[in-house]
Enzyme design. Structure first.
Site, PDB file in Angstrom:
ATOM      1  N   ASN A 112       0.836  -1.199   0.000  1.00 26.00           N
ATOM      2  CA  ASN A 112       0.000   0.000   0.000  1.00 26.00           C
ATOM      3  C   ASN A 112       0.866   1.243   0.000  1.00 26.00           C
ATOM      4  OD1 ASN A 112      -0.407   1.929   2.498  1.00 26.00           O
ATOM      5  ND2 ASN A 112       0.149  -0.081   3.356  1.00 26.00           N
ATOM      6  N   PHE A 116      -1.724   8.071   4.578  1.00 25.49           N
ATOM      7  CA  PHE A 116      -2.507   8.639   5.696  1.00 25.49           C
ATOM      8  C   PHE A 116      -3.809   9.279   5.222  1.00 25.49           C
ATOM      9  CE2 PHE A 116       1.330   9.432   8.763  1.00 25.49           C
ATOM     10  CZ  PHE A 116       1.369   8.080   9.038  1.00 25.49           C
ATOM     11  N   SER A 173       5.655   4.980   8.816  1.00 27.27           N
ATOM     12  CA  SER A 173       5.013   4.742   7.529  1.00 27.27           C
ATOM     13  C   SER A 173       5.965   5.163   6.415  1.00 27.27           C
ATOM     14  CB  SER A 173       3.712   5.542   7.420  1.00 27.27           C
ATOM     15  OG  SER A 173       3.224   5.493   6.092  1.00 27.27           O
ATOM     16  N   ASN A 175       5.074   5.940   3.492  1.00 23.18           N
ATOM     17  CA  ASN A 175       4.292   6.633   2.466  1.00 23.18           C
ATOM     18  C   ASN A 175       4.085   8.115   2.727  1.00 23.18           C
ATOM     19  OD1 ASN A 175       3.878   4.131   1.074  1.00 23.18           O
ATOM     20  ND2 ASN A 175       2.341   3.607   2.623  1.00 23.18           N
ATOM     21  N   THR A 176       4.737   8.652   3.759  1.00 24.62           N
ATOM     22  CA  THR A 176       4.724  10.090   4.031  1.00 24.62           C
ATOM     23  C   THR A 176       6.166  10.577   4.033  1.00 24.62           C
ATOM     24  OG1 THR A 176       2.689   9.998   5.338  1.00 24.62           O
ATOM     25  CG2 THR A 176       4.126  11.880   5.708  1.00 24.62           C
ATOM     26  N   LYS A 211       5.396   3.426  16.854  1.00 22.37           N
ATOM     27  CA  LYS A 211       5.384   2.341  15.873  1.00 22.37           C
ATOM     28  C   LYS A 211       6.607   2.482  14.977  1.00 22.37           C
ATOM     29  CE  LYS A 211       2.317  -0.194  12.769  1.00 22.37           C
ATOM     30  NZ  LYS A 211       0.923  -0.336  12.291  1.00 22.37           N
ATOM     31  N   ASN A 240       5.846  -1.753  11.463  1.00 21.51           N
ATOM     32  CA  ASN A 240       5.086  -1.237  10.340  1.00 21.51           C
ATOM     33  C   ASN A 240       5.424  -2.052   9.092  1.00 21.51           C
ATOM     34  OD1 ASN A 240       3.553   0.628   8.696  1.00 21.51           O
ATOM     35  ND2 ASN A 240       4.072   2.249  10.150  1.00 21.51           N
TER      36      ASN A 240
END
Length: 364
Positions: A112, A116, A173, A175-176, A211, A240
């Site tokens: 993915n 967020f 994450s 993805n940020t 996390k 994660n």
């Protein structure tokens, strides 16, 4: 009958793009369609506690499954002990462009790059006010365009201080942009100082967890454990998703960008989990996440050092009936190993795993 419905739903879901299939699953959960999937059976060996709160079992649903807190009641009714919603950011956020979730069917995995996506803290607070029981946590995120991500974390924690039982600060994450840099020593030290200072000032007394990524090396893990001890952080969620692609994939989507979750992550996340338990001497409660597909997987994470565990990807492949199967298998394994309660199994196989499955560098 329940088994057949479960199988039918899994088949139907494969005809939809992953994000749409997930959307429909949340609607069914929101309206309690899956209530009959939860067994009334009591698992006598699985009662435990999560930061001094008694829970029926150590199984939780990971953040990302219900980002906006729309289906909390339905998820708890599946039989889990803990639900973590989010990630929640101060402002609503669309996330990255679609498509942004990819199935790796042959590998029991997902990739993915959601970024967020969520309705923002004001709307989500209205959602969760409709729910008033069960151990509920918020995974705290930062807006993509934020110039001060730590301020975003503080804003969300302050806003939900009376509504939830704990907070998980998501600094991992992939993805940020630049979020993972918050795991570096100087950045993490500053982050934890500011969060603690805000909580002391506003008298917020809720457990704060962080996390972390599965892509950290031993020195980074040592730093994180030390800083968590210094700043009295309540726990660590390990782990994660990974950006690593060094696996024997079969699926054609394996090289898509984003965070990989699911079965391939199991061993990698287990190594991080076991090292954290060893480095902290079992003094920091750990939440085990990554690649859990059955009761044996969940129990293994407990034995490596997790107090509780979370799952997500396995539910997308196996449906809601999976949770009762996992609980039943775990209950049997605890009894088989001679423990009177699941809490006694925490860390019981940590040292042997590190000796057998790692390069033993963590001992140096």
């Amino acid at each position: 009958m329940i088994k057949k419905i479960n199988e039918f739903l899994i088949i139907i879901a494969k005809f939809f793009e992953p994000e749409k299939a997930h959307f429909f699953a949340l609607i069914l959960l929101k309206y309690n369609f899956f209530s009959k999937f939860s067994s009334k059976k009591k698992f006598e060996f699985l009662n435990t506690s999560f930061f001094n709160v008694k829970i029926n079992n150590p199984i939780g649903v990971a953040a990302g499954f219900d980002k906006n807190g729309e289906a909390i009641r339905g998820i708890f009714n599946l039989g889990v002990g803990i639900v973590e919603i989010g990630a929640v950011t101060p402002k609503p956020q669309y996330g990255n462009e679609r498509p942004r979730i990819f199935r790796l069917n042959e590998d029991n995995a997902l990739i993915n790059r959601l970024g967020f996506n969520n309705q923002g803290m004001i709307k989500i607070k209205k959602n969760i006010k409709k729910y008033n029981h069960g151990v509920l946590g918020i995974n705290v995120g930062a807006n993509k365009d934020s110039n001060d991500k730590v301020s975003d974390f503080i804003e969300v924690i302050s806003y939900f201080s009376k509504e939830v039982d704990y907070f998980t600060i998501n600094i991992s994450s992939p993805n940020t942009h630049m979020l993972r840099s918050l795991q570096k020593k100087e950045n993490l030290d500053e982050l934890l100082k500011r969060i603690n200072s805000n909580n002391e000032e506003k008298k917020i007394n809720k457990p704060i967890l962080i996390k972390i990524s599965p892509d950290l090396d031993d020195e980074e893990l040592k730093t994180i454990v030390k800083l968590c001890q210094i700043h009295k952080i309540a726990g660590i969620v390990a782990t994660n998703t990974t950006v690593n692609r060094d696996f024997n994939f079969i699926s054609k989507n394996s090289q898509k960008s984003g965070g990989l979750s699911g079965k391939p992550l199991f061993q990698k996340s287990n190594i991080i989990l076991a090292k954290l338990y060893f480095l902290s001497k079992g003094t920091i409660p750990l939440v085990g996440v990554g690649g859990i597909f059955n009761g044996q997987d969940a129990y293994k994470k407990i034995c490596l050092g997790a107090t509780t565990v979370q799952l997500y990807t396995a539910l997308t492949y196996n449906g809601p009936i999976l949770l009762n199967k996992i609980l039943d298998e775990m209950n049997t394994l605890v009894k088989k190993d001679g423990f009177s309660n699941i809490s006694e199994a925490v860390g019981s196989k940590n040292f042997q795993f590190l000796m057998d499955e790692t390069d033993r560098s963590i001992f140096g």
